[in-house]
Enzyme design. Sequence first.
Site, PDB file in Angstrom:
ATOM      1  N   GLN A  39       0.244   9.497  -6.893  1.00 58.93           N
ATOM      2  CA  GLN A  39      -0.163   9.837  -5.523  1.00 58.93           C
ATOM      3  C   GLN A  39      -0.570  11.308  -5.433  1.00 58.93           C
ATOM      4  O   GLN A  39       0.153  12.178  -5.887  1.00 58.93           O
ATOM      5  CB  GLN A  39       1.022   9.526  -4.579  1.00 58.93           C
ATOM      6  CG  GLN A  39       0.764   9.795  -3.118  1.00 58.93           C
ATOM      7  CD  GLN A  39      -0.225   8.822  -2.498  1.00 58.93           C
ATOM      8  OE1 GLN A  39      -0.160   7.616  -2.725  1.00 58.93           O
ATOM      9  NE2 GLN A  39      -1.152   9.346  -1.709  1.00 58.93           N
ATOM     10  N   ASP A  74      -6.006   2.811  -9.532  1.00 57.24           N
ATOM     11  CA  ASP A  74      -6.663   3.698  -8.559  1.00 57.24           C
ATOM     12  C   ASP A  74      -8.056   4.098  -9.040  1.00 57.24           C
ATOM     13  O   ASP A  74      -8.797   4.754  -8.308  1.00 57.24           O
ATOM     14  CB  ASP A  74      -5.822   4.971  -8.372  1.00 57.24           C
ATOM     15  CG  ASP A  74      -5.252   5.080  -6.965  1.00 57.24           C
ATOM     16  OD1 ASP A  74      -5.721   4.334  -6.089  1.00 57.24           O
ATOM     17  OD2 ASP A  74      -4.350   5.907  -6.757  1.00 57.24           O
ATOM     18  N   LYS A  79       1.369   1.200   1.382  1.00 59.63           N
ATOM     19  CA  LYS A  79       1.115   0.491   0.113  1.00 59.63           C
ATOM     20  C   LYS A  79       2.298  -0.411  -0.234  1.00 59.63           C
ATOM     21  O   LYS A  79       2.109  -1.546  -0.684  1.00 59.63           O
ATOM     22  CB  LYS A  79       0.879   1.504  -1.015  1.00 59.63           C
ATOM     23  CG  LYS A  79      -0.477   2.203  -0.906  1.00 59.63           C
ATOM     24  CD  LYS A  79      -0.599   3.369  -1.883  1.00 59.63           C
ATOM     25  CE  LYS A  79      -1.841   4.187  -1.581  1.00 59.63           C
ATOM     26  NZ  LYS A  79      -1.929   5.439  -2.318  1.00 59.63           N
TER      27      LYS A  79
END
Length: 265
Positions: free
Chosen positions: A90, A113, A46
């Site tokens: 995450q 997300d 990322k």
Amino acid sequence: MEMIIEYVNNKKQFLLDEIKKIKEPLKLVIVQINDDPASNAYIRGKLKDLAEIGAIGELLKLDINITMEELKKVIDKLNNDPTVTGFIVQMPLPKQLNEETIKEWINPDKDVDGFNSKSLFKPATPNGIITYLKDNKFDFDGKNALIIGRSNIVGKPMAKLLLNLNMNVTITHSHTTKEDLEFYLKHADLVIVAVGKPYFINKTFQINNNAVIFDVGINRIDGKLVGDCEHDLDVKFLSPVPKGVGLLTRLSLLLNLMEAYKNGI
Ligand code: NAP
């Protein structure tokens, strides 16, 4: 269908050109609360993507013993920081933290997300696949979609999005019989395989040879990455592993970040 790697590179070039025109920097913060090797690899990917499109990627690594109270303060700060375009937490999280509660703390405008139930953004993997299909003029209307796997991050959101595109959607899971799976595979125009078992879909199945298949699975065999599908199935299109759905998922995050920026102007 265009090769996924070429498609993603073209889209990244487009984002790079767009970002060059913007005065304020775009910034994504990645909150990591684990020492998980797979997470480290995803985060490296990322950060590399962000650098390639000229955006700022910041890794905020927190103590794995952090309490919910302490984490809430960090999230509130990110929610209120005008220099942060978007941020992600995450997964996986340590046991003392409640994933569902944390997802709801994230400001929906910054939740790139798509975790929060009110998020403006669609979850990365389903959105990545659908954006690619739309750009490649896939005809969704009235066609049969088969989704194998019913996770909260892939199977279920994928079903909702495809239903909204007027597909006939079937989801199968570990309780589905082999006979039923065979039946659905024969009739599917689009198949999304998200099981996590190497070569789960293989040549022993009779598959509609006009089917378009996205192999979401990531498995390791002797250190080699393989998907959930045998790679030489006789179908119209099968996404490769690696350099398939993983790239589309990463791209989706970048597109969401750009959208978060545009929504904030
Ligand atoms: P998951 O939470 O690991 O769950 C697996 C799903 O597969 C469950 O719904 C399970 O059914 C189903 N399943 C297990 N055995 C089955 C069988 N015999 N027949 C049909 N379904 C079966 O799912 P996930 O998080 O979506 O992950 C799936 C795979 O995709 C993993 O390899 C993961 O690493 C990969 N992944 C890749 C990306 C990417 O960007 N490329 C993103 C996300 C995930 P039950 O619900 O009945 O247990």
